[in-house]
Design a protein around this motif. Structure first.
Motif, PDB file in Angstrom:
ATOM      1  N   LEU A 253       0.827  -1.213   0.000  1.00  7.08           N
ATOM      2  CA  LEU A 253       0.000   0.000   0.000  1.00  7.08           C
ATOM      3  C   LEU A 253       0.859   1.260   0.000  1.00  7.08           C
ATOM      4  O   LEU A 253       0.467   2.281  -0.574  1.00  7.08           O
ATOM      5  CB  LEU A 253      -0.943  -0.012   1.194  1.00  7.08           C
ATOM      6  N   LEU A 254       2.007   1.195   0.619  1.00 10.76           N
ATOM      7  CA  LEU A 254       2.903   2.351   0.636  1.00 10.76           C
ATOM      8  C   LEU A 254       3.459   2.674  -0.747  1.00 10.76           C
ATOM      9  O   LEU A 254       4.000   3.763  -0.956  1.00 10.76           O
ATOM     10  CB  LEU A 254       4.058   2.108   1.617  1.00 10.76           C
ATOM     11  N   GLY A 255       3.295   1.754  -1.679  1.00  9.02           N
ATOM     12  CA  GLY A 255       3.770   1.991  -3.039  1.00  9.02           C
ATOM     13  C   GLY A 255       2.807   2.792  -3.899  1.00  9.02           C
ATOM     14  O   GLY A 255       3.080   3.010  -5.086  1.00  9.02           O
ATOM     15  N   PHE A 256       1.684   3.236  -3.322  1.00  5.72           N
ATOM     16  CA  PHE A 256       0.692   3.998  -4.079  1.00  5.72           C
ATOM     17  C   PHE A 256       0.684   5.462  -3.645  1.00  5.72           C
ATOM     18  O   PHE A 256       0.966   5.784  -2.487  1.00  5.72           O
ATOM     19  CB  PHE A 256      -0.706   3.397  -3.885  1.00  5.72           C
ATOM     20  N   ASP A 257       0.333   6.321  -4.589  1.00  4.54           N
ATOM     21  CA  ASP A 257       0.196   7.744  -4.289  1.00  4.54           C
ATOM     22  C   ASP A 257      -1.142   8.060  -3.639  1.00  4.54           C
ATOM     23  O   ASP A 257      -1.270   9.034  -2.892  1.00  4.54           O
ATOM     24  CB  ASP A 257       0.340   8.566  -5.576  1.00  4.54           C
ATOM     25  N   VAL A 258      -2.153   7.252  -3.946  1.00  2.14           N
ATOM     26  CA  VAL A 258      -3.494   7.411  -3.389  1.00  2.14           C
ATOM     27  C   VAL A 258      -4.024   6.030  -3.038  1.00  2.14           C
ATOM     28  O   VAL A 258      -3.931   5.100  -3.853  1.00  2.14           O
ATOM     29  CB  VAL A 258      -4.442   8.104  -4.396  1.00  2.14           C
ATOM     30  N   VAL A 259      -4.576   5.882  -1.845  1.00  5.74           N
ATOM     31  CA  VAL A 259      -5.225   4.634  -1.425  1.00  5.74           C
ATOM     32  C   VAL A 259      -6.667   4.968  -1.068  1.00  5.74           C
ATOM     33  O   VAL A 259      -6.921   5.750  -0.143  1.00  5.74           O
ATOM     34  CB  VAL A 259      -4.518   3.983  -0.227  1.00  5.74           C
ATOM     35  N   HIS A 323      -8.497  11.614   4.415  1.00 10.03           N
ATOM     36  CA  HIS A 323      -9.541  12.403   3.762  1.00 10.03           C
ATOM     37  C   HIS A 323     -10.836  11.592   3.691  1.00 10.03           C
ATOM     38  O   HIS A 323     -10.836  10.462   3.189  1.00 10.03           O
ATOM     39  CB  HIS A 323      -9.112  12.786   2.349  1.00 10.03           C
ATOM     40  N   VAL A 324     -11.912  12.153   4.186  1.00 10.83           N
ATOM     41  CA  VAL A 324     -13.231  11.524   4.079  1.00 10.83           C
ATOM     42  C   VAL A 324     -13.950  12.193   2.919  1.00 10.83           C
ATOM     43  O   VAL A 324     -14.232  13.401   2.954  1.00 10.83           O
ATOM     44  CB  VAL A 324     -14.020  11.678   5.389  1.00 10.83           C
ATOM     45  N   VAL A 325     -14.231  11.418   1.867  1.00  9.98           N
ATOM     46  CA  VAL A 325     -14.779  11.966   0.629  1.00  9.98           C
ATOM     47  C   VAL A 325     -15.955  11.120   0.160  1.00  9.98           C
ATOM     48  O   VAL A 325     -16.305  10.117   0.784  1.00  9.98           O
ATOM     49  CB  VAL A 325     -13.688  12.017  -0.473  1.00  9.98           C
ATOM     50  N   ARG A 326     -16.541  11.519  -0.961  1.00 11.85           N
ATOM     51  CA  ARG A 326     -17.678  10.795  -1.523  1.00 11.85           C
ATOM     52  C   ARG A 326     -17.341  10.313  -2.934  1.00 11.85           C
ATOM     53  O   ARG A 326     -16.616  10.984  -3.678  1.00 11.85           O
ATOM     54  CB  ARG A 326     -18.932  11.675  -1.538  1.00 11.85           C
ATOM     55  N   SER A 327     -17.913   9.179  -3.281  1.00  8.66           N
ATOM     56  CA  SER A 327     -17.631   8.565  -4.583  1.00  8.66           C
ATOM     57  C   SER A 327     -18.189   9.384  -5.738  1.00  8.66           C
ATOM     58  O   SER A 327     -17.732   9.247  -6.873  1.00  8.66           O
ATOM     59  CB  SER A 327     -18.212   7.156  -4.627  1.00  8.66           C
ATOM     60  N   THR A 328     -19.185  10.190  -5.467  1.00  7.46           N
ATOM     61  CA  THR A 328     -19.827  10.972  -6.526  1.00  7.46           C
ATOM     62  C   THR A 328     -19.024  12.207  -6.908  1.00  7.46           C
ATOM     63  O   THR A 328     -19.336  12.871  -7.888  1.00  7.46           O
ATOM     64  CB  THR A 328     -21.235  11.393  -6.078  1.00  7.46           C
ATOM     65  N   GLU A 329     -17.995  12.529  -6.124  1.00  6.56           N
ATOM     66  CA  GLU A 329     -17.107  13.636  -6.461  1.00  6.56           C
ATOM     67  C   GLU A 329     -15.974  13.117  -7.350  1.00  6.56           C
ATOM     68  O   GLU A 329     -15.498  11.999  -7.175  1.00  6.56           O
ATOM     69  CB  GLU A 329     -16.507  14.237  -5.179  1.00  6.56           C
ATOM     70  N   ALA A 330     -15.556  13.921  -8.302  1.00  5.67           N
ATOM     71  CA  ALA A 330     -14.437  13.536  -9.165  1.00  5.67           C
ATOM     72  C   ALA A 330     -13.167  13.426  -8.332  1.00  5.67           C
ATOM     73  O   ALA A 330     -12.914  14.249  -7.454  1.00  5.67           O
ATOM     74  CB  ALA A 330     -14.243  14.557 -10.275  1.00  5.67           C
ATOM     75  N   ILE A 331     -12.385  12.384  -8.599  1.00  2.00           N
ATOM     76  CA  ILE A 331     -11.132  12.193  -7.866  1.00  2.00           C
ATOM     77  C   ILE A 331     -10.265  13.442  -7.944  1.00  2.00           C
ATOM     78  O   ILE A 331      -9.628  13.838  -6.953  1.00  2.00           O
ATOM     79  CB  ILE A 331     -10.375  10.965  -8.420  1.00  2.00           C
ATOM     80  N   ALA A 332     -10.245  14.065  -9.108  1.00  2.00           N
ATOM     81  CA  ALA A 332      -9.401  15.259  -9.289  1.00  2.00           C
ATOM     82  C   ALA A 332      -9.809  16.403  -8.367  1.00  2.00           C
ATOM     83  O   ALA A 332      -9.013  17.305  -8.099  1.00  2.00           O
ATOM     84  CB  ALA A 332      -9.459  15.719 -10.741  1.00  2.00           C
ATOM     85  N   ASN A 333     -11.037  16.372  -7.858  1.00  2.00           N
ATOM     86  CA  ASN A 333     -11.513  17.436  -6.971  1.00  2.00           C
ATOM     87  C   ASN A 333     -11.342  17.112  -5.494  1.00  2.00           C
ATOM     88  O   ASN A 333     -11.645  17.940  -4.639  1.00  2.00           O
ATOM     89  CB  ASN A 333     -12.990  17.730  -7.252  1.00  2.00           C
ATOM     90  N   TRP A 334     -10.883  15.901  -5.184  1.00  2.00           N
ATOM     91  CA  TRP A 334     -10.635  15.560  -3.784  1.00  2.00           C
ATOM     92  C   TRP A 334      -9.448  16.363  -3.259  1.00  2.00           C
ATOM     93  O   TRP A 334      -8.527  16.674  -4.020  1.00  2.00           O
ATOM     94  CB  TRP A 334     -10.326  14.073  -3.648  1.00  2.00           C
ATOM     95  N   PRO A 335      -9.439  16.718  -2.002  1.00  2.00           N
ATOM     96  CA  PRO A 335      -8.319  17.490  -1.458  1.00  2.00           C
ATOM     97  C   PRO A 335      -7.001  16.742  -1.576  1.00  2.00           C
ATOM     98  O   PRO A 335      -6.887  15.576  -1.221  1.00  2.00           O
ATOM     99  CB  PRO A 335      -8.701  17.682   0.018  1.00  2.00           C
ATOM    100  N   GLY A 336      -6.029  17.423  -2.163  1.00  2.00           N
ATOM    101  CA  GLY A 336      -4.699  16.856  -2.267  1.00  2.00           C
ATOM    102  C   GLY A 336      -4.416  16.012  -3.484  1.00  2.00           C
ATOM    103  O   GLY A 336      -3.270  15.710  -3.782  1.00  2.00           O
ATOM    104  N   THR A 337      -5.456  15.595  -4.213  1.00  2.00           N
ATOM    105  CA  THR A 337      -5.210  14.669  -5.320  1.00  2.00           C
ATOM    106  C   THR A 337      -4.635  15.366  -6.535  1.00  2.00           C
ATOM    107  O   THR A 337      -3.940  14.726  -7.345  1.00  2.00           O
ATOM    108  CB  THR A 337      -6.505  13.946  -5.744  1.00  2.00           C
TER     109      THR A 337
END
Length: 343
Positions: A253-259, A323-337
């Motif tokens: 898991l540490l090998g990923f930029d986003v989990v 980060h607590v997010v929702r699936s209906t939001e675009a990944i690109a709009n998640w904080p930090g992504t």
């Protein structure tokens, strides 16, 4: 990384509640055609890597009528979660590098199933019975002799193990030992992934040329195993090992930029997996995204309601930097992504 995609023609999100045989050959052809049409490259080419960590997305927890359906307070929790999960996976085929999927895996004689314990009259506990240190000390519950034999415990050690076990849970701030309905039974239909989710994962495998990684958990009869990263109790009454930390998965898991974390139940296996991950590698917090609309807490009207526990856990994770997010939001709009996924 590509933008969000439409749902492929074969997808019918209303079938998420059904169990069926995935037509692998048809999906193989469909996924190859879809990848060509939308310019999806092999996941090995991803310059920024995204993991979808799916926790126990199995019929036993997710399909109405199965053993431990996670209803949440709405009554349709896991069902709604998986509709959103399937849509999320198909929309983000181009972004998700690999899926890692955990499978809760049990047999009849385990410490959290009824046959393992008896009272003074030889009666087994009912589903959702909580077994406390006080219960064990008073003799309300003890290990059944036959169960002890199956688990490899000598008669004298059985009581010692149960007492040490429940005391260790209490000392560690864990849930009391819970007697669950038989669930995730190895070889049973309940153990299998939800058909719609399995189909979506297979479609991703072919479209992105990325093998799903499966993680089995929960087979040791002497301990619970909510977190995929390790059992609830690591040592028995005499110091014997009841399981080890899953360091190989942590390193993976540490090998990923986003989990991205999804699955069931929010109050149990999801919460304890995230808790263990943040405890072992707190530096992963900024890369951790919890889809709050793809996970539900255990709620059994008149028996247990872990909604508040789940909410408190997710608030604690957010405070730790996840980060607590929702699936209906675009990944690109998640904080930090935006920074994490920038090429």
């Amino acid at each position: 990384m590509t933008g969000e995609l439409p749902l492929p023609p074969h997808v019918d999100l209303e079938r998420v509640s059904e169990v069926w045989r995935v037509d692998y050959e048809a999906r193989f052809a469909d996924a190859n055609a879809w990848a060509s049409e939308h310019g999806l490259e092999p996941a090995a080419n991803d310059s920024r890597r995204v993991c979808l960590l799916g926790v126990d997305v199995q019929n036993t927890f997710c399909t109405p009528g199965f053993e431990l359906f996670v209803a949440g307070r709405s009554g349709t929790g896991a069902l709604d979660d998986n509709r959103r999960l399937c849509a999320f996976l198909y929309r983000n085929l181009g972004a998700i590098t690999q899926s890692v999927v955990t499978l809760d895996t049990h047999q009849a004689f385990q410490i959290f199933h009824a046959p393992f314990l008896v009272d003074g009259d030889g009666r087994h506990p009912g589903p959702y019975t909580l077994v406390t240190p006080e219960d064990v000390a008073s003799g309300r519950w003890r290990v059944d002799d036959d169960a002890a034999d199956i688990a490899g415990l000598a008669p004298a050690q059985a009581g010692e193990h149960l007492r040490t076990y429940v005391e260790t849970l209490a000392a560690g701030g864990k849930y009391d030992l819970t007697i669950w309905p038989f669930h995730a039974m190895l070889g049973g239909i309940g153990h299998a992934l939800v058909s719609a989710v399995e189909e979506a994962l297979f479609f991703h495998v072919i479209a992105r040329r990325s093998q799903t990684r499966f993680e089995i958990k929960g087979r040791n009869p002497l301990t619970e195993h909510y977190s995929v990263l390790g059992p609830e109790v690591l040592r028995g009454s005499r110091g014997e090992s009841l399981g080890e930390r899953n360091t190989a998965l942590i390193e993976h898991l540490l090998g990923f930029d986003v989990v991205i974390v999804v699955g069931q139940a929010q109050s149990h296996c999801v919460a304890w997996t995230v808790d263990d991950l943040l405890g072992d590698v707190p530096e992963i917090a900024s890369r951790l995204y919890l889809l709050e609309d793809c996970s539900s807490p255990v709620v059994v009207p008149g028996a247990v309601d872990y909604t508040d526990d789940a909410d408190e856990a997710f608030a604690r994770f957010a405070e730790a930097g996840a980060h607590v997010v929702r699936s209906t939001e675009a990944i690109a709009n998640w904080p930090g992504t935006a920074a994490a996924l920038a090429h």
